[in-house]
Enzyme design. Structure first.
Site, PDB file in Angstrom:
ATOM      1  N   THR A 420       0.843  -1.185   0.000  1.00 40.98           N
ATOM      2  CA  THR A 420       0.000   0.000   0.000  1.00 40.98           C
ATOM      3  C   THR A 420       0.883   1.241   0.000  1.00 40.98           C
ATOM      4  O   THR A 420       1.928   1.266   0.660  1.00 40.98           O
ATOM      5  CB  THR A 420      -0.947   0.014   1.231  1.00 40.98           C
ATOM      6  OG1 THR A 420      -1.756   1.194   1.204  1.00 40.98           O
ATOM      7  CG2 THR A 420      -0.174  -0.027   2.530  1.00 40.98           C
ATOM      8  N   HIS A 472       2.634 -11.664  14.058  1.00 43.15           N
ATOM      9  CA  HIS A 472       3.691 -12.227  14.902  1.00 43.15           C
ATOM     10  C   HIS A 472       3.409 -13.679  15.283  1.00 43.15           C
ATOM     11  O   HIS A 472       4.289 -14.375  15.822  1.00 43.15           O
ATOM     12  CB  HIS A 472       3.853 -11.375  16.166  1.00 43.15           C
ATOM     13  CG  HIS A 472       5.258 -11.320  16.672  1.00 43.15           C
ATOM     14  ND1 HIS A 472       6.217 -12.231  16.320  1.00 43.15           N
ATOM     15  CD2 HIS A 472       5.863 -10.455  17.531  1.00 43.15           C
ATOM     16  CE1 HIS A 472       7.359 -11.939  16.927  1.00 43.15           C
ATOM     17  NE2 HIS A 472       7.177 -10.863  17.669  1.00 43.15           N
TER      18      HIS A 472
END
Length: 501
Positions: A420, A472
């Site tokens: 993006t 994560h």
């Protein structure tokens, strides 16, 4: 007479909003002429006329929410043309509607369970709205089916009398299963009598009344309090999907407080205006919140010296445009740099599926495109195999069709990684949100000249901050930082891409 119905719009799309009618009753159209624009939560789609003829009835008004195969309009075909039996809409009703077209008195028509998408293999019967012996008109809702994603109303394919109901509420059925039998008759009224309104529920039984048989079963199995579940079904009913989502989020009557009920709309001030969110904006809001609630999201940052890329672009931009017919931008360099880094750090290109990790040997990069209606993310398939010129052409095409609202569902599904670029709007630094179920997203920002130290000398260089958000749960900090460093190295020395270093 031919029905114009809501077409299949993609495996995860179960309803759409009627955006704009391009015709009115009495207009004549040719086959394949667009007659109405439907707005889904991802894209706008024009529905064409299945054949030439005259629009004699518009059944859904602008702003109405319609489900798959719902009747939009009726078309009277030109004299002498064969009668169309409608498009193959994939919901199991086509055969019933076709056989009903030439039905004689007393013919029995099957009502079958529709398909609710490629990934949906079964549904629960939520509520029957009719009983044996009731008179119904074509397209009257007979029952609601509940999947783990949505509630779907099943309409009657013909006018007639309900002769048989084969399954009780709460039963699980598969697409194509016969649910009921409608007996047609020449003297069936054009409209079924209006059903009496249900009596008002007392406050003590309101929560129980909102449960359908399928959602009630989920509530009982998991021991959760239905008062904490927000219903998204018709009239605020709690669907099976609502109950499962609540259980998945950890909701429990003994442990989790009831969810706050939506506040009543506040009064507007003299210089305020209330506008309903578009379906696309609602979906963007929901998916971004789901991403935050699901992933263990973390962002790492770095900056990149854009000197080499800018010099290459400046040196070859005219020759590039002359040969390929498209301008050489920065995005193609970033796509190539990311694909190169994804090969080295496969966790960033993977996704979590339950307790499994799915590793992908293809690199389909989503490119976030801003439009007037909101952000869409079309996907560059096999981006690692495309040239810089082809990447630039594809991105330019995505941008144009994104603004026109003509991107297809298939073009916005299945990405493995997303890029993006907030820099085109002037952003200096941001933390992009993951596009689930992807595990990584790269945020680009504006280029600005800053003093940096090179070989113990302070020099001015065009610098860009990069932000890498990652899940994560699957990507460790080492992998995320290494990925971002590889992207930085590939951009600061593009020859590394040529040499596969």
């Amino acid at each position: 007479m031919t029905d114009i119905r809501v077409p299949t719009l993609g495996e995860s799309v179960t309803e759409a909003t009627v955006g704009q009618w391009l015709v009115k009753e009495g207009d004549t159209v040719n086959a394949d002429d667009p007659v109405v624009e439907l707005e889904t939560d991802k894209v706008s789609v024009n529905v064409p006329a299945p054949s030439a003829g005259t629009i004699i009835k518009i059944a859904a008004q602008e702003g109405d929410t319609v489900e798959l195969d719902a009747l939009l309009a009726q078309l009277e075909e030109g004299a002498g043309s064969a009668k169309s039996n409608g498009s193959a809409n994939g919901n199991g009703k086509a055969a019933a509607a076709s056989s009903a077209a030439g039905s004689s008195a007393g013919e029995e028509i099957e009502v079958v369970a529709p398909s609710s998408g490629e990934s949906v293999t079964e549904a629960d019967i939520g509520e029957w709205l009719v009983k044996v012996g009731d008179q119904v008109s074509q397209d009257d809702t007979l029952l609601s089916l509940e999947t783990d994603k949505a509630a779907v109303d099943v309409p009657s394919p013909v006018s007639g009398i309900v002769k048989e109901i084969r399954f009780d509420e709460g039963a699980t059925v598969t697409p194509g299963t016969v649910l009921a039998i409608i007996s047609t008759s020449d003297d069936v009224p054009a409209s079924a009598p209006a059903k009496p309104a249900a009596p008002a529920q007392s406050s003590s039984s309101a929560s129980a009344a909102k449960l359908t048989p399928a959602s009630e079963r989920v509530v009982k199995e998991h021991g959760v309090d239905p008062a904490g579940i927000t219903g998204t079904g018709k009239d605020g009913r709690i669907t099976k999907g609502d109950a499962l989502a609540y259980v998945k989020s950890g909701g429990d009557a003994a442990q989790a407080p009831a969810q706050a009920k939506p506040a009543a709309p506040r009064d507007l001030g003299p210089r305020e205006e209330r506008v309903k969110m578009s379906r696309l904006r609602q979906t963007i809001a929901r998916r971004l919140k789901e991403s935050q609630n699901t992933a263990a999201m973390l962002t790492t940052f770095n900056d990149v010296d854009m000197t080499a890329v800018m010099e290459t672009r400046s040196q070859y931009k005219e020759l590039f445009e002359k040969k390929h017919g498209v301008k050489l931008g920065f995005m193609s360099f970033f796509v190539k740099a990311c694909c190169h880094a994804l090969r080295e750090i496969p966790d960033v290109n993977a996704e979590i599926d339950g307790t499994d990790i799915i590793y992908k040997d293809h690199y389909d990069v989503g490119i976030a495109v801003g439009t007037e209606k909101g952000l869409v993310v079309p996907v560059l398939r096999d981006a690692d195999q495309k040239s810089l010129a082809q990447i630039e052409k594809d991105i330019a095409d995505f941008g144009r069709r994104g603004r026109e609202g003509t991107l297809t569902m298939e073009e916005m599904q299945g990405g493995t990684f997303t890029i993006t670029n907030g820099g085109i709007y002037g952003s200096l630094l941001s933390t992009p949100i993951l596009n689930m179920p992807q595990s990584g997203i790269l945020g680009m920002h504006r280029i600005e000249k800053r003093p940096v130290v090179i070989n113990d000398q302070v020099v001015v260089r065009p610098m860009m901050y990069l932000a890498m958000s990652y899940d994560h749960r699957i990507v460790d900090g080492k992998g995320a930082v290494t990925f971002l460093v590889r992207v930085k190295e590939n951009l600061e020395d593009p020859q590394r891409l040529l040499l596969d270093l």
